[in-house]
Design an enzyme around this catalytic site. Sequence first.
Site, PDB file in Angstrom:
ATOM      1  N   LYS A 239       0.872  -1.191   0.000  1.00 45.71           N
ATOM      2  CA  LYS A 239       0.000   0.000   0.000  1.00 45.71           C
ATOM      3  C   LYS A 239       0.895   1.222   0.000  1.00 45.71           C
ATOM      4  CE  LYS A 239      -4.350   1.202   0.099  1.00 45.71           C
ATOM      5  NZ  LYS A 239      -5.531   0.563  -0.482  1.00 45.71           N
TER       6      LYS A 239
ATOM      7  N   GLY B  22      -5.138   2.617  -7.560  1.00 45.05           N
ATOM      8  CA  GLY B  22      -5.768   3.775  -6.930  1.00 45.05           C
ATOM      9  C   GLY B  22      -6.310   3.465  -5.547  1.00 45.05           C
ATOM     10  N   ASP B  23      -6.696   4.497  -4.851  1.00 44.35           N
ATOM     11  CA  ASP B  23      -7.403   4.412  -3.567  1.00 44.35           C
ATOM     12  C   ASP B  23      -7.993   5.809  -3.374  1.00 44.35           C
ATOM     13  OD1 ASP B  23      -7.793   2.601  -1.046  1.00 44.35           O
ATOM     14  OD2 ASP B  23      -7.168   4.488  -0.180  1.00 44.35           O
TER      15      ASP B  23
ATOM     16  N   THR C 194     -14.881  -2.701  -7.218  1.00 42.98           N
ATOM     17  CA  THR C 194     -14.976  -2.763  -5.753  1.00 42.98           C
ATOM     18  C   THR C 194     -16.427  -2.641  -5.308  1.00 42.98           C
ATOM     19  OG1 THR C 194     -12.803  -1.717  -5.664  1.00 42.98           O
ATOM     20  CG2 THR C 194     -14.033  -1.846  -3.603  1.00 42.98           C
TER      21      THR C 194
ATOM     22  N   ASN D  27     -15.420   6.365  -5.784  1.00 40.83           N
ATOM     23  CA  ASN D  27     -15.435   5.199  -6.668  1.00 40.83           C
ATOM     24  C   ASN D  27     -16.213   4.019  -6.073  1.00 40.83           C
ATOM     25  OD1 ASN D  27     -13.709   2.429  -7.213  1.00 40.83           O
ATOM     26  ND2 ASN D  27     -14.163   3.587  -9.062  1.00 40.83           N
TER      27      ASN D  27
ATOM     28  N   SER E 200      -8.006  -5.899 -10.414  1.00 38.34           N
ATOM     29  CA  SER E 200      -6.662  -5.395 -10.708  1.00 38.34           C
ATOM     30  C   SER E 200      -5.751  -6.549 -11.110  1.00 38.34           C
ATOM     31  CB  SER E 200      -6.068  -4.697  -9.486  1.00 38.34           C
ATOM     32  OG  SER E 200      -6.467  -3.351  -9.447  1.00 38.34           O
TER      33      SER E 200
HETATM   34  P1  NDP Z   1     -12.580   8.081  -3.449  1.00 40.24           P
HETATM   35  O1  NDP Z   1     -11.510   9.064  -3.248  1.00 40.24           O
HETATM   36  O2  NDP Z   1     -13.061   7.798  -4.823  1.00 40.24           O
HETATM   37  O3  NDP Z   1     -13.846   8.443  -2.568  1.00 40.24           O
HETATM   38  C1  NDP Z   1     -13.769   8.582  -1.185  1.00 40.24           C
HETATM   39  C2  NDP Z   1     -15.096   9.094  -0.690  1.00 40.24           C
HETATM   40  O4  NDP Z   1     -15.100   9.082   0.738  1.00 40.24           O
HETATM   41  C3  NDP Z   1     -15.386  10.520  -1.106  1.00 40.24           C
HETATM   42  O5  NDP Z   1     -16.777  10.688  -1.222  1.00 40.24           O
HETATM   43  C4  NDP Z   1     -14.814  11.319   0.075  1.00 40.24           C
HETATM   44  O6  NDP Z   1     -15.396  12.589   0.213  1.00 40.24           O
HETATM   45  C5  NDP Z   1     -15.209  10.423   1.223  1.00 40.24           C
HETATM   46  N1  NDP Z   1     -14.260  10.601   2.347  1.00 40.24           N
HETATM   47  C6  NDP Z   1     -12.907  10.589   2.293  1.00 40.24           C
HETATM   48  N2  NDP Z   1     -12.373  10.808   3.504  1.00 40.24           N
HETATM   49  C7  NDP Z   1     -13.418  10.969   4.325  1.00 40.24           C
HETATM   50  C8  NDP Z   1     -13.534  11.239   5.697  1.00 40.24           C
HETATM   51  N3  NDP Z   1     -12.443  11.396   6.482  1.00 40.24           N
HETATM   52  N4  NDP Z   1     -14.782  11.323   6.220  1.00 40.24           N
HETATM   53  C9  NDP Z   1     -15.871  11.132   5.429  1.00 40.24           C
HETATM   54  N5  NDP Z   1     -15.819  10.898   4.119  1.00 40.24           N
HETATM   55  C10 NDP Z   1     -14.618  10.819   3.580  1.00 40.24           C
HETATM   56  O7  NDP Z   1     -12.060   6.726  -2.750  1.00 40.24           O
HETATM   57  P2  NDP Z   1     -12.559   5.245  -2.959  1.00 40.24           P
HETATM   58  O8  NDP Z   1     -14.012   5.213  -3.220  1.00 40.24           O
HETATM   59  O9  NDP Z   1     -11.635   4.593  -3.905  1.00 40.24           O
HETATM   60  O10 NDP Z   1     -12.250   4.610  -1.532  1.00 40.24           O
HETATM   61  C11 NDP Z   1     -13.180   4.605  -0.463  1.00 40.24           C
HETATM   62  C12 NDP Z   1     -12.800   3.537   0.534  1.00 40.24           C
HETATM   63  O11 NDP Z   1     -12.781   2.258  -0.122  1.00 40.24           O
HETATM   64  C13 NDP Z   1     -11.419   3.685   1.157  1.00 40.24           C
HETATM   65  O12 NDP Z   1     -11.444   3.167   2.478  1.00 40.24           O
HETATM   66  C14 NDP Z   1     -10.558   2.766   0.298  1.00 40.24           C
HETATM   67  O13 NDP Z   1      -9.402   2.340   0.970  1.00 40.24           O
HETATM   68  C15 NDP Z   1     -11.519   1.630   0.074  1.00 40.24           C
HETATM   69  N6  NDP Z   1     -11.233   0.763  -1.059  1.00 40.24           N
HETATM   70  C16 NDP Z   1     -11.135   1.268  -2.320  1.00 40.24           C
HETATM   71  C17 NDP Z   1     -10.895   0.438  -3.391  1.00 40.24           C
HETATM   72  C18 NDP Z   1     -10.927   0.924  -4.799  1.00 40.24           C
HETATM   73  O14 NDP Z   1     -10.853   0.077  -5.697  1.00 40.24           O
HETATM   74  N7  NDP Z   1     -11.047   2.200  -5.052  1.00 40.24           N
HETATM   75  C19 NDP Z   1     -10.624  -1.003  -3.184  1.00 40.24           C
HETATM   76  C20 NDP Z   1     -10.837  -1.455  -1.817  1.00 40.24           C
HETATM   77  C21 NDP Z   1     -11.098  -0.582  -0.813  1.00 40.24           C
HETATM   78  P3  NDP Z   1     -14.719  13.892  -0.468  1.00 40.24           P
HETATM   79  O15 NDP Z   1     -15.197  13.891  -1.890  1.00 40.24           O
HETATM   80  O16 NDP Z   1     -15.220  15.007   0.347  1.00 40.24           O
HETATM   81  O17 NDP Z   1     -13.236  13.693  -0.347  1.00 40.24           O
END
Ligand code: NDP
Length: 456
Positions: free
Chosen positions: A136, A175-176, A220, A251, A388
């Site tokens: 990571k 990505g994440d 995801t 995402n 992935s």
């Molecule tokens: P994105 O950046 O696409 O979206 C994150 C979302 O969560 C946004 O709506 C963001 O709001 C919100 N967010 C971020 N930080 C906070 C916070 N501190 N409090 C409340 N809301 C928050 O990320 P992903 O969708 O890719 O990832 C979301 C989660 O899923 C993470 O935990 C990630 O590790 C996990 N994940 C992702 C994968 C992937 O393929 N993308 C795979 C497996 C797990 P804002 O727009 O305001 O920033």
Amino acid sequence: MTLQVDNETQAKAYVQSVYETVVKRNPNESEFHQAVKEILESLTPVFAKHPKYMQHGILERLVEPERLITFRVPWVDDQGVIRVNRGFRVQFNSAIGPYKGGLRFHPSVNASIIKFLGFEQTFKNSLTGQQIGGGKGGSDFDPKGKSDNEIMRFTQSFMTELNKYIGQDIDVPAGDIGVGAREIGYMFGQYKRIRGAYEAGVLTGKGIIYGGSLARTEATGYGCVYFVNEMLQSQGLSFDGSTVVVSGSGNVAIYSIQKAMQLGAKVVACSDSNGYIYDENGIDLDTVRRLKEVERKRISEYVKEHPHATYHEGCNGIWTIPCDIALPSATQNEIDAEAAKTLVRNGVKAVGEGANMPSTLEAIEIFLEAGVLFGPAKAANAGGVAVSALEMSQNSMRYSWHFHEVDDKLHAIMKNIYRSSVQAAEEYGHPGNLVVGANIAGFIKVADAMIAQGVI
Ligand code: NDP
């Protein structure tokens, strides 16, 4: 009988002593401690049954990353001011394949967060049944409010250092949070430029026209819904006609919402880091996608176009909305004990963790005690990394599968993760507990590979 009791006592003491060493050796890393604790506690029955894992020092080795790289990321903003961020890559475990795991760009990123994510990733990747180790990375860079050019300059600087440590057979980032197709594109370009080679498999989540996989964007979210669907079906329930709350609007959230809707659910709420929207008619996904994916605006804008919906400041309130299914898909520790109690009181039947570690340890206990169907992150959100790995396969073959081929494979992988988690939970005396089941199923493969490869 006595032997079994002795083994259990020994296993508990072993797990406790490894955990204490982790806390001592990694002070002030609460997220990492939390992730280690959650996994270690569920592994006690494995050590009691198979003391060989203790004799081979598997846990002591598993909790220590093979490598943690930190580096300076200097870049110049649009005003000509020099900025400096910190970059991280943790290469946690390569027992079953090259390190694999996303990059997170968010101001909260630090060693503790990257290590908790890398540790979890090791087990998650093992659960997918594919040959990928755990890694990571990321940076404390905040992409919010940055211009495209600033994002490009930052990601190029980030990759100028990161490229020394990655490669398609070494470590494959993706990505994440804060890292999507745009950032992956800039990083891929910079890697290619520095290395002078078109090494498609070095990054996943690439654009389709230059080596990405169809269905990776959706993977995801879709995978999480497929997993929850398996849990629901085991109890004669389904998404059809149910009310769903999804946190986040990135995402994972967007494609969880899309698949839940396709299966007949009404999704009434989603959020961003400022607040959440509630639309009792069911949210309009096209609006959310345009606002977040295209215009990169705040979720609060939604109510301007849908005045019957309401916007609420703050993130936690979203869990007070009554629902049948909750899919936390934003960030770590977003459901605490209070939120979990509220969800249970309001009759939630299933929780699927789309985000990584979105529920605190106390919240998980509350769900399990209340008999809520609980899909832990490392199982429920493994669909992203699974696709992935399919992207890496396609890159190696220099061939692309159709959307439905990838989606079918994803669906089969999620069913398999569900089945192996259920089986492991039963075999080790915790029927129905998928937290324990997923941890054990993920652990055994990595541990056996570590034994086979000697003390390294
Ligand atoms: P994105 O950046 O696409 O979206 C994150 C979302 O969560 C946004 O709506 C963001 O709001 C919100 N967010 C971020 N930080 C906070 C916070 N501190 N409090 C409340 N809301 C928050 O990320 P992903 O969708 O890719 O990832 C979301 C989660 O899923 C993470 O935990 C990630 O590790 C996990 N994940 C992702 C994968 C992937 O393929 N993308 C795979 C497996 C797990 P804002 O727009 O305001 O920033």
